[in-house]
Design a protein around this motif. Structure first.
Motif, PDB file in Angstrom:
ATOM      1  N   GLY A   1       0.778  -1.069   0.143  1.00 33.89           N
ATOM      2  CA  GLY A   1       0.025  -0.197  -0.062  1.00 33.89           C
ATOM      3  C   GLY A   1       0.986   1.197  -0.053  1.00 33.89           C
ATOM      4  N   GLY A   2       0.304   2.399  -0.481  1.00 32.11           N
ATOM      5  CA  GLY A   2       0.914   3.667  -0.862  1.00 32.11           C
ATOM      6  C   GLY A   2       1.590   4.198   0.557  1.00 32.11           C
ATOM      7  N   LEU A   3       0.700   4.056   1.479  1.00 30.85           N
ATOM      8  CA  LEU A   3       0.903   4.562   2.847  1.00 30.85           C
ATOM      9  C   LEU A   3       2.139   4.329   3.244  1.00 30.85           C
ATOM     10  CD1 LEU A   3      -1.742   5.095   5.887  1.00 30.85           C
ATOM     11  CD2 LEU A   3       0.670   4.357   6.338  1.00 30.85           C
TER      12      LEU A   3
ATOM     13  N   THR B   1     -16.543   7.140   5.015  1.00 28.19           N
ATOM     14  CA  THR B   1     -15.714   7.921   4.641  1.00 28.19           C
ATOM     15  C   THR B   1     -14.947   7.662   3.229  1.00 28.19           C
ATOM     16  OG1 THR B   1     -15.077   7.819   7.043  1.00 28.19           O
ATOM     17  CG2 THR B   1     -13.704   9.094   5.822  1.00 28.19           C
ATOM     18  N   TRP B   2     -14.438   6.501   2.845  1.00 26.36           N
ATOM     19  CA  TRP B   2     -13.724   6.124   1.724  1.00 26.36           C
ATOM     20  C   TRP B   2     -14.582   6.638   0.411  1.00 26.36           C
ATOM     21  CZ3 TRP B   2      -8.783   4.782   0.252  1.00 26.36           C
ATOM     22  CH2 TRP B   2      -8.863   4.419  -1.061  1.00 26.36           C
ATOM     23  N   PRO B   3     -15.922   6.206   0.520  1.00 23.35           N
ATOM     24  CA  PRO B   3     -16.621   6.609  -0.668  1.00 23.35           C
ATOM     25  C   PRO B   3     -16.924   8.294  -0.861  1.00 23.35           C
ATOM     26  CG  PRO B   3     -17.911   5.165   0.740  1.00 23.35           C
ATOM     27  CD  PRO B   3     -16.657   5.213   1.226  1.00 23.35           C
TER      28      PRO B   3
ATOM     29  N   HIS C   1      -1.792   9.258  10.383  1.00 24.42           N
ATOM     30  CA  HIS C   1      -2.017   8.804   9.016  1.00 24.42           C
ATOM     31  C   HIS C   1      -3.557   8.471   8.688  1.00 24.42           C
ATOM     32  CE1 HIS C   1       2.268   9.311   7.302  1.00 24.42           C
ATOM     33  NE2 HIS C   1       2.425   9.007   8.545  1.00 24.42           N
ATOM     34  N   ASP C   2      -3.992   9.214   7.906  1.00 28.97           N
ATOM     35  CA  ASP C   2      -5.140   8.859   7.083  1.00 28.97           C
ATOM     36  C   ASP C   2      -6.510   8.842   7.906  1.00 28.97           C
ATOM     37  OD1 ASP C   2      -5.740   8.621   4.537  1.00 28.97           O
ATOM     38  OD2 ASP C   2      -5.202   6.858   4.066  1.00 28.97           O
ATOM     39  N   TYR C   3      -7.764   8.613   6.932  1.00 32.46           N
ATOM     40  CA  TYR C   3      -8.847   8.659   7.323  1.00 32.46           C
ATOM     41  C   TYR C   3      -9.310   7.893   8.352  1.00 32.46           C
ATOM     42  CZ  TYR C   3      -9.255   4.695   4.327  1.00 32.46           C
ATOM     43  OH  TYR C   3      -9.356   3.486   3.509  1.00 32.46           O
TER      44      TYR C   3
ATOM     45  N   LEU D   1      -3.562  13.040   5.076  1.00 32.12           N
ATOM     46  CA  LEU D   1      -4.828  12.425   4.509  1.00 32.12           C
ATOM     47  C   LEU D   1      -4.261  11.803   2.986  1.00 32.12           C
ATOM     48  CD1 LEU D   1      -7.675  11.933   4.743  1.00 32.12           C
ATOM     49  CD2 LEU D   1      -8.121  13.924   3.190  1.00 32.12           C
ATOM     50  N   HIS D   2      -3.943  10.606   3.071  1.00 31.78           N
ATOM     51  CA  HIS D   2      -3.696  10.243   1.860  1.00 31.78           C
ATOM     52  C   HIS D   2      -4.550  10.084   0.774  1.00 31.78           C
ATOM     53  CE1 HIS D   2       0.346   8.244   3.419  1.00 31.78           C
ATOM     54  NE2 HIS D   2      -0.385   8.761   4.544  1.00 31.78           N
ATOM     55  N   ILE D   3      -5.901  10.178   0.961  1.00 29.08           N
ATOM     56  CA  ILE D   3      -6.892  10.131   0.007  1.00 29.08           C
ATOM     57  C   ILE D   3      -7.496  11.388  -0.371  1.00 29.08           C
ATOM     58  CG2 ILE D   3      -7.448   7.792   0.945  1.00 29.08           C
ATOM     59  CD1 ILE D   3     -10.074   8.866   1.975  1.00 29.08           C
TER      60      ILE D   3
ATOM     61  N   GLU E   1      -3.874  -2.588 -10.524  1.00 22.72           N
ATOM     62  CA  GLU E   1      -4.452  -1.907  -8.858  1.00 22.72           C
ATOM     63  C   GLU E   1      -5.233  -2.684  -8.225  1.00 22.72           C
ATOM     64  OE1 GLU E   1      -6.453   0.149 -11.939  1.00 22.72           O
ATOM     65  OE2 GLU E   1      -6.977  -2.109 -12.360  1.00 22.72           O
ATOM     66  N   ARG E   2      -5.459  -2.190  -7.055  1.00 27.03           N
ATOM     67  CA  ARG E   2      -6.409  -2.732  -5.976  1.00 27.03           C
ATOM     68  C   ARG E   2      -7.696  -2.610  -6.687  1.00 27.03           C
ATOM     69  NH1 ARG E   2      -7.874  -0.805  -1.643  1.00 27.03           N
ATOM     70  NH2 ARG E   2      -7.618   1.540  -2.194  1.00 27.03           N
ATOM     71  N   GLY E   3      -8.413  -3.974  -6.525  1.00 23.93           N
ATOM     72  CA  GLY E   3      -9.895  -3.566  -7.144  1.00 23.93           C
ATOM     73  C   GLY E   3     -10.626  -2.832  -6.308  1.00 23.93           C
TER      74      GLY E   3
ATOM     75  N   THR F   1      -9.258  -6.630  -2.397  1.00 18.93           N
ATOM     76  CA  THR F   1      -9.165  -5.629  -1.212  1.00 18.93           C
ATOM     77  C   THR F   1     -10.355  -5.528  -0.215  1.00 18.93           C
ATOM     78  OG1 THR F   1      -8.381  -3.002  -0.692  1.00 18.93           O
ATOM     79  CG2 THR F   1      -9.675  -3.475  -2.786  1.00 18.93           C
ATOM     80  N   ARG F   2     -10.227  -5.210   0.762  1.00 20.19           N
ATOM     81  CA  ARG F   2     -11.221  -5.033   1.778  1.00 20.19           C
ATOM     82  C   ARG F   2     -12.496  -5.967   1.698  1.00 20.19           C
ATOM     83  NH1 ARG F   2     -10.541   1.415   0.795  1.00 20.19           N
ATOM     84  NH2 ARG F   2      -8.751   1.358   1.281  1.00 20.19           N
ATOM     85  N   GLU F   3     -12.202  -7.122   1.717  1.00 20.92           N
ATOM     86  CA  GLU F   3     -12.993  -8.242   1.083  1.00 20.92           C
ATOM     87  C   GLU F   3     -13.991  -8.448   2.516  1.00 20.92           C
ATOM     88  OE1 GLU F   3     -11.131 -11.929  -0.946  1.00 20.92           O
ATOM     89  OE2 GLU F   3      -9.488 -10.898   0.180  1.00 20.92           O
TER      90      GLU F   3
HETATM   91  O1  F6P Z   1      -3.074   4.007  -0.727  1.00 22.03           O
HETATM   92  C1  F6P Z   1      -3.418   2.901  -0.020  1.00 22.03           C
HETATM   93  C2  F6P Z   1      -4.570   3.310   0.900  1.00 22.03           C
HETATM   94  O2  F6P Z   1      -5.381   3.830   0.090  1.00 22.03           O
HETATM   95  C3  F6P Z   1      -4.318   4.209   2.184  1.00 22.03           C
HETATM   96  O3  F6P Z   1      -4.678   5.566   1.952  1.00 22.03           O
HETATM   97  C4  F6P Z   1      -5.023   3.617   2.990  1.00 22.03           C
HETATM   98  O4  F6P Z   1      -4.632   4.127   4.377  1.00 22.03           O
HETATM   99  C5  F6P Z   1      -4.809   2.403   2.875  1.00 22.03           C
HETATM  100  O5  F6P Z   1      -5.034   2.243   1.452  1.00 22.03           O
HETATM  101  C6  F6P Z   1      -6.090   1.615   3.319  1.00 22.03           C
HETATM  102  O6  F6P Z   1      -6.130   0.210   2.888  1.00 22.03           O
HETATM  103  P1  F6P Z   1      -6.680  -0.917   3.735  1.00 22.03           P
HETATM  104  O7  F6P Z   1      -8.002  -0.787   3.932  1.00 22.03           O
HETATM  105  O8  F6P Z   1      -6.330  -1.997   3.103  1.00 22.03           O
HETATM  106  O9  F6P Z   1      -5.880  -1.064   4.947  1.00 22.03           O
END
Ligand code: F6P
Length: 489
Positions: free
Chosen positions: A32-34, A105-107, A160-162, A184-186, A296-298, A330-332
Motif C-alpha cells: 500500500g501507498g501509505l 468515509t472512503w466513498p 495517518h489517514d482517514y 490525508l492520503h486520499i 491496481e487494488r480492485g 481488497t477489503r474483502e
Molecule cells: O493508498 C493506500 C491506501 O488507500 C491508504 O490511503 C489507506 O490508508 C490504505 O490504502 C487502506 O487500505 P486498507 O483498507 O487495505 O488498510
C-alpha cells in the motif's frame, strides 16, 4: 539535520504476522501507498530512540510475537523498528473499518468533482454509520490517542489517514506534549458534490471528522485542490477561518498544506532490473502485439469497468493489442465492494469476447501478484492504463515512469491517468511528457487516448517526467512534512 519520524500512527501495522513464530518464515511488510511513502523516514530503534510505529494487530499470529502491551522490535531492511499493535474485537473492527472507514468515509472523500454514485452503476453511496459503528470508530481512535500519550518525552506524532481522523483532536484534548501532524492520503471531498450524501446525520459525522483533523498543528493533503476543499469545509463545518499559512481555529493556528506523496525510485529500479518478463507479455510479443497493462487494488474508485468498456470498444474497432489487467483483492467482506465485482465481470466478459474476434489475448483477473511481477509489467507495458475516478495520488504512473526508465526513450510507454487523480494534478496531464489525463466517464475520449497511446501519442514517458518523479520521492515528501511539523509549534 534530516527529519525522521518519531511516532507514527497508522491503521495498518508495518507488517502482519501471518505465520506462527515457530515456523520461522519471514513475514512480509504490508503493501500500500501509505507504507511505501512513510518507510524512508523511519529511523532505526537503538534501544532508546528511533521511530515507534503504532498500528492495528490484524495478522493471524500477531499475538504470538508481541508482549502483553503489544510491543515488539521488528527486524526491517532499514534496521530495528519499535512497533506496537492495538487489538480490537470483531464488532468494534466491523464498526470502525467496515462501517465508518470504508462504507462512509472512503466513498464520501472521493467525491471531488463528480457525483460518482449517480454516474456509475456500482459506486456505492456513502452510508451513514449506525450509532454503534460510530462508537467503534471513536473507540479505535481513542485507543490510538491513548497509546500515543503513553509514549514519554513529548515526541512529535504523525497520524495517518482517514481511519484515524479523530486522533489529532483527541491528542490535543489529552494535552499531548509534542507537535501533532496529520496526513490525508486520499482526496478531500467537495461539499457541493457530496451534498446529496450529507443529510440525516452524515453532515455531523463529517463535521466531527474535520474537527478531529483540525486538532493537528499541521494538516497535509495531497494536492492544492484538496487543500482548497478542506479549507472550505473547515470554514463551513467548524468555523475555521483562513489565515496566513493555514486556518485559525479557536485562536490557534493550524497549518495546512499540499504534500504530494512520492515513491521510492530505488526500490522500483532494483525490481525493474531483476524482474523477469511475465509469461503473458512474452506471448504478446511473440504475436507481435503491443501490451496494455492495468494494475491496481480492485477498488470502486479505480474506474476498472470504464476502462474495460473502452478496451472492448477499441477491439470492436479492430485495434489490436494484448491486455493484462490485474485487480488485487481488497477489503474483502466490506459490503460496499460487492457491486464492483459484478460490474468488472460483466465488462471483462464483453471485452474478452471482443478481443477474441480480433485474435488478441485479453486477461482480467482478481489476484495478488508479487512486487517483482508488478514492476515487470510496468516496465514492459506499451500503455500503462490507469483510470481512477478519483484518487489521492495513484502511485502506479510514478512507478511505471521509473520502471520504464530502463528502456530507450523511443520505446517507452504512454501512461494514462484519471483526470481526478492526484498524479494528474501534480505532474500535469497534457501528455507532452508521457502522462496523459483522461476522463474515465467520457467513453469516447478514453478509447481515443488508448488508440493514440498505442501509437506512442501524444508522447512517450520523457526523461523530464522520470527526473521529476525522482526529485519528488517518498523521502523528500516525508522529510518536508516532518520539517514543517517541527516548525509548526
Ligand atoms: O493508498 C493506500 C491506501 O488507500 C491508504 O490511503 C489507506 O490508508 C490504505 O490504502 C487502506 O487500505 P486498507 O483498507 O487495505 O488498510
Amino acid at each position: 539535520m534530516t527529519a525522521r519520524a518519531q511516532l507514527i500512527l497508522a491503521n495498518r501495522a508495518f507488517l502482519d504476522h501471518e505465520a506462527p513464530r515457530w515456523a520461522d518464515s519471514p513475514s512480509s511488510a504490508s503493501s500500500g501507498g501509505l507504507l511505501a511513502a512513510v518507510r524512508p523516514v523511519i529511523a532505526p530503534w537503538d534501544g532508546r530512540s528511533g521511530t515507534t510505529w503504532i498500528g492495528v494487530g490484524m495478522g493471524r499470529y500477531d499475538r504470538e510475537w508481541v508482549d502483553e502491551r503489544g510491543f515488539e522490535i521488528l527486524d526491517t531492511p532499514r534496521g530495528p523498528l519499535r512497533h506496537r499493535r492495538l487489538f480490537f474485537g470483531s464488532a468494534i473492527w466491523q464498526g470502525h473499518y467496515g462501517e465508518v472507514a470504508n462504507s462512509f468515509t472512503w466513498p464520501l472523500f472521493h467525491l471531488v468533482r463528480v457525483d460518482l454514485p449517480r454516474a456509475t452503476p456500482y459506486y456505492p453511496a456513502p452510508v451513514l454509520p449506525t450509532e454503534s459503528g460510530w462508537h467503534s470508530f471513536v473507540v479505535v481512535n481513542r485507543a490510538f490517542a491513548e497509546a500515543a500519550c503513553e509514549e514519554g518525552g513529548a515526541p512529535s506524532c504523525w497520524v495517518h489517514d482517514y481511519q484515524l481522523a479523530l486522533v489529532p483532536g483527541m491528542l490535543r484534548a489529552r494535552g499531548f506534549g509534542g507537535p501533532i501532524g496529520f496526513f490525508l492520503h486520499i482526496p478531500f471531498p467537495s461539499l457541493a458534490v457530496a451534498a446529496p450524501y450529507l443529510e440525516g446525520g452524515s453532515r455531523e459525522r463529517l463535521r466531527a471528522i474535520v474537527e478531529g483533523m483540525l486538532g493537528a498543528d499541521l494538516v497535509g493533503l495531497q494536492t492544492t485542490d484538496d487543500v482548497a476543499r478542506f479549507v472550505e469545509a473547515a470554514g463551513e463545518l467548524c468555523d475555521a477561518r483562513p489565515t496566513a499559512g493555514g486556518l485559525s481555529v479557536g485562536g490557534r493556528l493550524v497549518r495546512v498544506g499540499a504534500y504530494p506523496v512520492g515513491i521510492d525510485p530505488e526500490e522500483v529500479l532494483a525490481a525493474a532490473k531483476r524482474a523477469k518478463p511475465v509469461t503473458r507479455v512474452g506471448m504478446a510479443r511473440e504475436l507481435g502485439l503491443p501490451v496494455v497493462v492495468g494494475l491496481e487494488r480492485g477498488d470502486f474508485t479505480k474506474g476498472i469497468p470504464e476502462r474495460l468498456r473502452a478496451i472492448a470498444e477499441a477491439y470492436r474497432r479492430g485495434v489490436r493489442f494484448a491486455y493484462v489487467g490485474i485487480a488485487s483483492p481488497t477489503r474483502e467482506g466490506v459490503e460496499a465492494y460487492g457491486a464492483l465485482e459484478v460490474a468488472i465481470e460483466r465488462e471483462a466478459a464483453r471485452a474478452r469476447e471482443a478481443a477474441y474476434w480480433v485474435g488478441c489475448p485479453f486477461t482480467q483477473v482478481r489476484a495478488s501478484i508479487g512486487w517483482d511481477d508488478v514492476v515487470s509489467l510496468q516496465r514492459d507495458a506499451d500503455v500503462v492504463f490507469t483510470s481512477s475516478l478519483a484518487d489521492g495520488m495513484n502511485l502506479v504512473p510514478l512507478q511505471a515512469a521509473v520502471a520504464q526508465s530502463l528502456r530507450p526513450a523511443g520505446e517507452r510507454a504512454v501512461v494514462l491517468a484519471g483526470v481526478d487523480a492526484g498524479v494528474a494534478k501534480v505532474y500535469g496531464g497534457d501528455g507532452s511528457r508521457g502522462l496523459r489525463a483522461v476522463d474515465p466517464l467520457d467513453q469516447e475520449s478514453l478509447v481515443a487516448a488508448l488508440v493514440e497511446g498505442l501509437a506512442g501519442q501524444p508522447a512517450r514517458i520523457s526523461d523530464a517526467f522520470i527526473a521529476e518523479v525522482h526529485a519528488h520521492d517518498a523521502r523528500s515528501w516525508g522529510e518536508r512534512f516532518l520539517a514543517d511539523l517541527e516548525e509548526s509549534c
